[in-house]
Scaffold this active site. Structure first.
Site, PDB file in Angstrom:
ATOM      1  CG  ASP A   1       1.477  30.374  12.420  1.00  0.00           C
ATOM      2  OD1 ASP A   1       2.041  31.103  11.721  1.00  0.00           O
ATOM      3  OD2 ASP A   1       1.134  30.975  13.675  1.00  0.00           O
TER       4      ASP A   1
ATOM      5  CG  HIS B   1       4.133  32.598  15.317  1.00  0.00           C
ATOM      6  ND1 HIS B   1       3.421  32.516  14.220  1.00  0.00           N
ATOM      7  CD2 HIS B   1       4.758  33.857  15.289  1.00  0.00           C
ATOM      8  CE1 HIS B   1       3.665  33.473  13.071  1.00  0.00           C
ATOM      9  NE2 HIS B   1       4.373  34.571  13.961  1.00  0.00           N
TER      10      HIS B   1
ATOM     11  CB  ALA C   1      -0.881  51.642  19.656  1.00  0.00           C
ATOM     12  CB  ALA C   2       2.634  54.527  16.842  1.00  0.00           C
TER      13      ALA C   2
ATOM     14  CB  VAL D   1       1.047  40.091  18.749  1.00  0.00           C
ATOM     15  CG1 VAL D   1       1.463  40.029  17.241  1.00  0.00           C
ATOM     16  CG2 VAL D   1      -0.260  39.771  18.806  1.00  0.00           C
TER      17      VAL D   1
ATOM     18  CG  ASN E   1       7.304  37.129  16.046  1.00  0.00           C
ATOM     19  OD1 ASN E   1       6.506  36.095  16.510  1.00  0.00           O
ATOM     20  ND2 ASN E   1       6.682  37.502  14.931  1.00  0.00           N
TER      21      ASN E   1
ATOM     22  NE  ARG F   1       7.095  34.285  12.813  1.00  0.00           N
ATOM     23  CZ  ARG F   1       7.105  33.306  11.610  1.00  0.00           C
ATOM     24  NH1 ARG F   1       7.739  32.001  11.878  1.00  0.00           N
ATOM     25  NH2 ARG F   1       6.312  33.327  10.790  1.00  0.00           N
TER      26      ARG F   1
ATOM     27  CB  ILE G   1       0.410  45.157  14.010  1.00  0.00           C
ATOM     28  CG1 ILE G   1       1.243  43.948  13.236  1.00  0.00           C
ATOM     29  CG2 ILE G   1      -0.706  44.227  14.836  1.00  0.00           C
ATOM     30  CD1 ILE G   1       1.872  42.745  14.027  1.00  0.00           C
TER      31      ILE G   1
ATOM     32  CG  ASN H   1      11.401  41.957  20.108  1.00  0.00           C
ATOM     33  OD1 ASN H   1      11.889  42.982  20.074  1.00  0.00           O
ATOM     34  ND2 ASN H   1      11.073  41.330  18.992  1.00  0.00           N
TER      35      ASN H   1
HETATM   36  P1  NAD Z   1       6.522  47.813  13.645  1.00  0.00           P
HETATM   37  O1  NAD Z   1       7.888  48.324  14.007  1.00  0.00           O
HETATM   38  O2  NAD Z   1       5.689  48.389  12.582  1.00  0.00           O
HETATM   39  O3  NAD Z   1       5.819  48.420  15.078  1.00  0.00           O
HETATM   40  C1  NAD Z   1       6.043  48.008  16.329  1.00  0.00           C
HETATM   41  C2  NAD Z   1       5.944  49.246  17.276  1.00  0.00           C
HETATM   42  O4  NAD Z   1       6.137  48.747  18.662  1.00  0.00           O
HETATM   43  C3  NAD Z   1       6.596  50.665  16.802  1.00  0.00           C
HETATM   44  O5  NAD Z   1       5.682  51.597  17.011  1.00  0.00           O
HETATM   45  C4  NAD Z   1       7.727  50.712  18.158  1.00  0.00           C
HETATM   46  O6  NAD Z   1       7.721  51.873  18.334  1.00  0.00           O
HETATM   47  C5  NAD Z   1       6.837  49.792  19.381  1.00  0.00           C
HETATM   48  N1  NAD Z   1       7.671  49.413  20.245  1.00  0.00           N
HETATM   49  C6  NAD Z   1       8.871  48.998  20.417  1.00  0.00           C
HETATM   50  N2  NAD Z   1       9.383  48.511  21.407  1.00  0.00           N
HETATM   51  C7  NAD Z   1       8.378  48.746  22.356  1.00  0.00           C
HETATM   52  C8  NAD Z   1       8.293  48.492  23.633  1.00  0.00           C
HETATM   53  N3  NAD Z   1       9.048  48.114  24.361  1.00  0.00           N
HETATM   54  N4  NAD Z   1       6.835  48.713  24.120  1.00  0.00           N
HETATM   55  C9  NAD Z   1       5.922  49.206  23.539  1.00  0.00           C
HETATM   56  N5  NAD Z   1       5.971  49.548  22.221  1.00  0.00           N
HETATM   57  C10 NAD Z   1       7.131  49.348  21.542  1.00  0.00           C
HETATM   58  O7  NAD Z   1       6.305  46.066  13.895  1.00  0.00           O
HETATM   59  P2  NAD Z   1       4.994  45.321  13.492  1.00  0.00           P
HETATM   60  O8  NAD Z   1       4.870  45.252  12.253  1.00  0.00           O
HETATM   61  O9  NAD Z   1       3.650  46.210  14.078  1.00  0.00           O
HETATM   62  O10 NAD Z   1       5.258  44.147  14.468  1.00  0.00           O
HETATM   63  C11 NAD Z   1       5.165  43.924  16.029  1.00  0.00           C
HETATM   64  C12 NAD Z   1       5.617  42.563  16.218  1.00  0.00           C
HETATM   65  O11 NAD Z   1       4.735  41.866  15.940  1.00  0.00           O
HETATM   66  C13 NAD Z   1       6.982  42.344  15.648  1.00  0.00           C
HETATM   67  O12 NAD Z   1       7.657  41.468  16.720  1.00  0.00           O
HETATM   68  C14 NAD Z   1       6.474  41.159  14.670  1.00  0.00           C
HETATM   69  O13 NAD Z   1       7.599  40.256  14.374  1.00  0.00           O
HETATM   70  C15 NAD Z   1       5.324  40.682  15.441  1.00  0.00           C
HETATM   71  N6  NAD Z   1       4.346  39.869  14.602  1.00  0.00           N
HETATM   72  C16 NAD Z   1       3.846  38.642  15.045  1.00  0.00           C
HETATM   73  C17 NAD Z   1       3.023  38.103  14.279  1.00  0.00           C
HETATM   74  C18 NAD Z   1       2.440  36.651  14.900  1.00  0.00           C
HETATM   75  O14 NAD Z   1       1.717  36.035  14.055  1.00  0.00           O
HETATM   76  N7  NAD Z   1       2.504  36.372  16.266  1.00  0.00           N
HETATM   77  C19 NAD Z   1       2.546  38.586  13.280  1.00  0.00           C
HETATM   78  C20 NAD Z   1       2.935  39.654  12.381  1.00  0.00           C
HETATM   79  C21 NAD Z   1       4.070  40.308  13.389  1.00  0.00           C
HETATM   80  C1  LMR Z   2       4.358  36.350  10.704  1.00  0.00           C
HETATM   81  O1  LMR Z   2       4.214  35.435  10.688  1.00  0.00           O
HETATM   82  O2  LMR Z   2       4.084  36.940   9.443  1.00  0.00           O
HETATM   83  C2  LMR Z   2       5.058  37.248  11.790  1.00  0.00           C
HETATM   84  O3  LMR Z   2       5.562  36.352  12.788  1.00  0.00           O
HETATM   85  C3  LMR Z   2       6.091  38.098  11.331  1.00  0.00           C
HETATM   86  C4  LMR Z   2       7.337  37.260  10.899  1.00  0.00           C
HETATM   87  O4  LMR Z   2       8.490  37.783  11.325  1.00  0.00           O
HETATM   88  O5  LMR Z   2       7.080  36.457  10.034  1.00  0.00           O
END
Ligand code: NAD
Ligand code: LMR
Length: 328
Positions: A161, A189, A12-13, A131, A133, A100, A16, A107
């Site tokens: 997407d 994804h 949450a910090a 969410v 990846n 990813r 996203i 992860n």
């Molecule tokens: P970020 O690094 O800004 O934030 C991730 C947060 O997760 C950090 O605050 C970190 O401290 C925390 N974290 C790390 N390990 C953790 C754990 N084991 N348990 C709980 N929290 C943990 O990253 P972001 O930009 O917020 O992206 C988060 C994830 O979402 C990434 O894996 C990114 O690739 C993915 N993502 C997916 C999509 C999608 O469409 N499915 C889109 C965008 C991003």
């Molecule tokens: C996205 O589609 O923007 C996220 O999955 C982040 C990434 O790694 O592309």
């Protein structure tokens, strides 16, 4: 007063998280009359930043926010206790030049404990959206570590997407995004996903009738959607955050709202074998919701072009499942 919905957000910090939690707290997801208690889960080093997010939430004085619970990842059960939704964002994002799937070993292990804690502590009606990846396979790991939680409760997010593809089609056709329907993402994804323009509709007509440039549909359209995440990382130096949070909100709303007749939405769910996708894989399909559970929409035709695309993305999901076999 209605019973509050409890919504856990991991990470949450993070980026996203910061674009997401204020919108959930404000009533945009569950409505202005539905109180929400937010449960935040973070790794211990991020707890200070999480306190800052909490202070800002308090400073918004949202009438719909009925409480905040904070837990670190050593106390996942406290974080997920009685939660009706668990939004699994927390994980490491990819950097420039990575796919990813390269994150799978970093992860993937997060999602074994996530699954176990959801099973032990969450509400009996819990629904989970992954969410982080690679989201399909992380969802597969969590689901397989929570065998008592029914398989229709698990989603991995491909709504971003779908939204990307919808915008591309609307721009090309010169229409409003609201005119585009049934824009389905199939499979993973990832860069193999299949954005299915053949079954998409624009203003009620087949997209292929409205957009005459079929070379664009088969070429640049698909690759733009497949590679949009990487393009954003290249441009911003960080992965998509506001659009990802927005898509997660769209995804949760699509789950809790009965889908209007004739419409569908995309999310990756546990395959029942529909469209030849291996049973048990978390793969994206066209779905309808009755507000509680989903059905895979049937009757979408796939020609040879589409079948080859679907086969490629399902093969990738199979490969990812093999890579994480020890975590299932
Ligand atoms: P970020 O690094 O800004 O934030 C991730 C947060 O997760 C950090 O605050 C970190 O401290 C925390 N974290 C790390 N390990 C953790 C754990 N084991 N348990 C709980 N929290 C943990 O990253 P972001 O930009 O917020 O992206 C988060 C994830 O979402 C990434 O894996 C990114 O690739 C993915 N993502 C997916 C999509 C999608 O469409 N499915 C889109 C965008 C991003
Ligand atoms: C996205 O589609 O923007 C996220 O999955 C982040 C990434 O790694 O592309």
């Amino acid at each position: 007063m209605k019973t509050p919905i409890r919504v856990a957000v991991t990470g949450a910090a993070g980026q996203i998280g910061y674009a997401l939690v204020f919108r959930i707290a404000s009533g945009q997801v569950f409505g202005p009359d539905q109180p929400v208690i937010l449960h935040f889960v973070e790794i211990p080093p991020a707890l200070g930043a999480l306190d800052g997010v909490h202070m800002e939430l308090d400073d918004c004085a949202f009438p719909t926010l009925a409480g905040v619970v904070k837990a670190d990842t050593d106390h996942l059960n406290d974080g997920f206790r009685d939660c009706n939704f668990v939004l699994c964002v927390g994980s490491v994002p990819r950097g420039k030049g990575m796919e990813r799937g390269d994150l799978i070993k970093i992860n993937g292990p997060i999602f074994t404990n996530t699954g176990k804690a959801i099973q032990e502590a969450a509400a009996s009606d819990v629904r989970v959206v992954v969410v982080g990846n690679p989201c399909n396979t992380n969802c597969l790991i969590a689901m397989n570590n929570a065998k008592d939680v029914p398989s229709d409760r698990w989603y991995a997010m491909t709504m971003l997407d779908q939204n990307r593809a919808t915008s591309q089609l609307a721009n090309k056709a010169g229409v409003a995004v609201a005119d585009v329907q049934n824009m389905t993402i199939w499979g993973n994804h990832s860069a193999t996903q299949y954005p299915d323009f053949f079954n998409a509709k624009i203003g009620g007509k087949a997209a292929t009738d409205v957009i005459s440039d079929h070379d664009w549909l088969k070429g640049d359209f698909i690759s733009t959607v497949q590679k949009r995440g990487a393009a954003i990382i290249e441009a911003r130096g960080a992965s998509s955050a506001a659009s990802a949070a927005n898509a997660l909100i769209d995804n949760v709303k699509a789950i809790v709202t009965p889908t209007p007749a004739g419409e569908t939405f995309s999310a990756a769910v546990c395959s029942d074998g529909s469209y030849g996708v291996d049973e048990g894989l978390i793969s994206s399909f066209p779905l309808t919701s009755d507000g509680k559970t989903w059905k895979i929409a049937q009757g979408f035709d796939h020609n040879e072009f589409a079948k080859a695309k679907l086969d490629a993305t399902v093969a990738e999901l199979r490969g990812e499942r093999e890579t994480v076999a020890d975590l299932l």
